[in-house]
Write an enzyme that holds these catalytic residues in place. Structure first.
Site, PDB file in Angstrom:
ATOM      1  N   TYR A  75      18.697  15.897 -26.642  1.00  0.00           N
ATOM      2  CA  TYR A  75      18.298  16.562 -25.397  1.00  0.00           C
ATOM      3  C   TYR A  75      17.195  15.870 -24.609  1.00  0.00           C
ATOM      4  CZ  TYR A  75      21.314  20.275 -27.007  1.00  0.00           C
ATOM      5  OH  TYR A  75      22.414  20.984 -27.420  1.00  0.00           O
ATOM      6  N   PHE A 102      17.797  31.039 -31.858  1.00  0.00           N
ATOM      7  CA  PHE A 102      18.543  31.887 -30.916  1.00  0.00           C
ATOM      8  C   PHE A 102      19.809  31.178 -30.478  1.00  0.00           C
ATOM      9  CE2 PHE A 102      14.835  29.864 -28.896  1.00  0.00           C
ATOM     10  CZ  PHE A 102      15.453  29.039 -27.976  1.00  0.00           C
ATOM     11  N   ARG A 132      32.538  12.136 -25.383  1.00  0.00           N
ATOM     12  CA  ARG A 132      32.366  10.955 -24.537  1.00  0.00           C
ATOM     13  C   ARG A 132      33.186  11.029 -23.244  1.00  0.00           C
ATOM     14  NH1 ARG A 132      32.070   9.511 -29.704  1.00  0.00           N
ATOM     15  NH2 ARG A 132      34.331   9.249 -29.900  1.00  0.00           N
ATOM     16  N   GLN A 133      33.310  12.255 -22.738  1.00  0.00           N
ATOM     17  CA  GLN A 133      33.992  12.457 -21.458  1.00  0.00           C
ATOM     18  C   GLN A 133      33.066  13.098 -20.410  1.00  0.00           C
ATOM     19  OE1 GLN A 133      37.903  14.320 -21.831  1.00  0.00           O
ATOM     20  NE2 GLN A 133      38.138  13.475 -23.897  1.00  0.00           N
ATOM     21  N   GLY A 134      31.784  13.229 -20.757  1.00  0.00           N
ATOM     22  CA  GLY A 134      30.821  13.766 -19.805  1.00  0.00           C
ATOM     23  C   GLY A 134      30.691  15.274 -19.809  1.00  0.00           C
ATOM     24  N   THR A 168      26.932  16.467 -20.401  1.00  0.00           N
ATOM     25  CA  THR A 168      26.095  16.180 -19.229  1.00  0.00           C
ATOM     26  C   THR A 168      26.409  17.139 -18.086  1.00  0.00           C
ATOM     27  OG1 THR A 168      25.891  13.854 -19.835  1.00  0.00           O
ATOM     28  CG2 THR A 168      25.471  14.425 -17.536  1.00  0.00           C
ATOM     29  N   VAL A 222      25.423  25.488 -27.649  1.00  0.00           N
ATOM     30  CA  VAL A 222      25.876  24.279 -26.965  1.00  0.00           C
ATOM     31  C   VAL A 222      26.820  23.514 -27.895  1.00  0.00           C
ATOM     32  CG1 VAL A 222      25.174  22.121 -25.877  1.00  0.00           C
ATOM     33  CG2 VAL A 222      23.738  24.163 -25.648  1.00  0.00           C
ATOM     34  N   SER A 223      28.020  23.267 -27.428  1.00  0.00           N
ATOM     35  CA  SER A 223      28.988  22.555 -28.257  1.00  0.00           C
ATOM     36  C   SER A 223      30.006  21.836 -27.381  1.00  0.00           C
ATOM     37  CB  SER A 223      29.722  23.528 -29.193  1.00  0.00           C
ATOM     38  OG  SER A 223      30.641  24.344 -28.476  1.00  0.00           O
ATOM     39  N   SER A 229      20.229  21.094 -32.846  1.00  0.00           N
ATOM     40  CA  SER A 229      20.899  20.772 -34.102  1.00  0.00           C
ATOM     41  C   SER A 229      20.622  19.332 -34.502  1.00  0.00           C
ATOM     42  CB  SER A 229      22.410  21.010 -33.971  1.00  0.00           C
ATOM     43  OG  SER A 229      22.933  20.254 -32.883  1.00  0.00           O
TER      44      SER A 229
END
Length: 410
Positions: free
Chosen positions: A123, A410, A90-92, A95, A82-83, A118
């Site tokens: 989350y 993982f 801050r642009q969504g 989400t 996830v990155s 991380s």
């Protein structure tokens, strides 16, 4: 937000993974690590945000099965990679990826999602709760000994290469994984992970080494480790850095630790991830010579409350009405009657009955594997008891004899 969110195609993997590398500091992974992660990525379960030809956001989901209390292996999405690019914060984007991913997991009929974070603050707003801990150890082997159990001298230890020993080690892992909640059952291809050994990940240590424990010709345990040599004016100060250690019985377990304590020119053993109930803390003769640090491990998200609660076992019979708050996955919102009988049958159904415990989806995820007590969560104000006695009975039922633990990322 002027980007396109779509599933990954195999031809886009290099650009997608490049976004991950950049988000985690920009240091390229080794060629062997890139090859391994490319082989483990399931493109149809990976998504990315694209700004023209540039990938600016990533999220993947491995198809795992994870052990839960009671011993069942439950389908779970192993959320990974996830990155978000620093140019698109801050642009969504995050989400929107979490929204798409959890919708996908629900469509795949997988009742759980799980991840290692991380940063721990990210989350919770998406319904993930910290469900396991991992213990980091540094043991001064010049000042702490071992109180060995009977039978230790009957265990043979022998060196092997990690590659030659792989099948035997995986067999031990599989037997232990079935008994400890939070442990993923390794699918084909994942056996590469514990033997992946890029020089850049050794911390200045040796190539990965492996020692097996055997009794009557059967492999009953294994340890993999690096040795980091160091010298002071007074003599050697090397460190044994343990990657994995597992054994099927106390004597084999102790024999492996005795081997580690006795490696020449070393004065300490380090472990970066051990279970919170690791028996080594009862083997050492002076626990004060062990530096112990506990941190969060696996985060769990109930994607389907009813299916997830019905999939696990319970330590004692329980009949409780839970009121679950879940704004991000509203299909889980509302009251659920959880009933677990003495015969092992479990049902979880929607109900109009008065609630007895109220909690969020994130806190239900934290308690799901049995390592985080509902009583502790109540003490923090995160679980509300609405019927006297409901908390104590539910907390006991949700608990686990074996502390949950995830042995690898993982």
């Amino acid at each position: 937000m002027n980007t396109e969110l779509r599933a990954l195609s195999a031809s886009e993997w290099d650009a997608w993974f490049g976004c991950v590398e950049l988000a985690f500091g920009g240091v390229p992974f080794s060629p062997e690590s890139r090859e391994m992660y490319a082989s483990l990525t399931e493109p149809r379960r990976a998504i990315g945000h694209w700004d023209g030809a540039e990938c600016v956001g990533t999220a993947g989901a491995h198809s795992f099965r994870v052990t839960v209390p009671g011993g069942a292996a439950v389908p779970a999405a192993g959320v990974t990679m996830v990155s978000v690019s620093s140019t698109h914060r801050r642009q969504g984007l995050l989400t929107s990826m979490m929204r798409r991913q959890l919708d996908d997991v629900r469509a795949w009929s997988e009742p759980l999602a799980m991840l290692t974070a991380s940063e721990p603050g990210i989350y919770g707003r998406f319904g993930y709760g910290a469900a396991t801990t991992e213990t980091k150890l540094r043991i001064d082997t010049t000042r702490a000994g071992l109180a060995l159990p009977p039978g230790t001298d009957g265990v043979r230890v022998r060196r092997s290469s990690p590659a030659r020993a792989l099948a035997a080690c995986e067999a031990v892992y599989a037997r232990l994984a079935a008994d400890r909640p939070g442990t993923p059952l390794r699918r084909p291809g994942w056996e590469q992970l514990p033997v992946n050994d890029p020089e850049s990940a050794r911390g200045g240590g040796s190539p990965l080494q492996c020692v097996l424990a055997e009794r009557d010709g059967e492999v009953t345990g294994y340890v993999t480790f690096h040795v980091r040599p160091a010298w002071e004016e007074a003599g050697p100060r090397g460190t044994v850095a343990v990657r994995d250690l597992a054994a099927l019985d106390p004597a084999s377990y102790a024999a492996l630790w005795r081997y580690l304590f006795g490696i020449d020119l070393t004065t300490a053993v380090e472990c970066s991830n051990r279970p919170p109930d690791d028996a080594v803390l009862r083997l050492v003769t002076d626990v004060r010579r062990c530096e112990v640090r506990v941190r969060d491990g696996l985060y769990v998200r109930l994607v389907d409350v009813a299916a997830a609660l019905e999939a696990r076992g319970y330590r004692t019979p329980v009949d409780v009405v839970l009121e679950v708050e879940d704004a991000f996955c509203p299909w889980n919102e509302g009251r659920w009657r959880l009933t677990a009988g003495a015969d092992g049958t479990v049902t979880c159904r929607r109900t109009a009955d008065e609630p007895e415990l109220a909690l969020s989806a994130a806190d239900l995820g934290a308690a799901y594997l049995g390592g985080v007590s509902l009583t502790m969560l109540a003490g923090a104000g995160k679980v509300r008891e609405l019927r006297e006695g409901a908390l104590a009975s539910a907390a006991l039922a949700f608990s686990s004899d074996v502390q949950p633990w995830c042995p690898h990322g993982f």
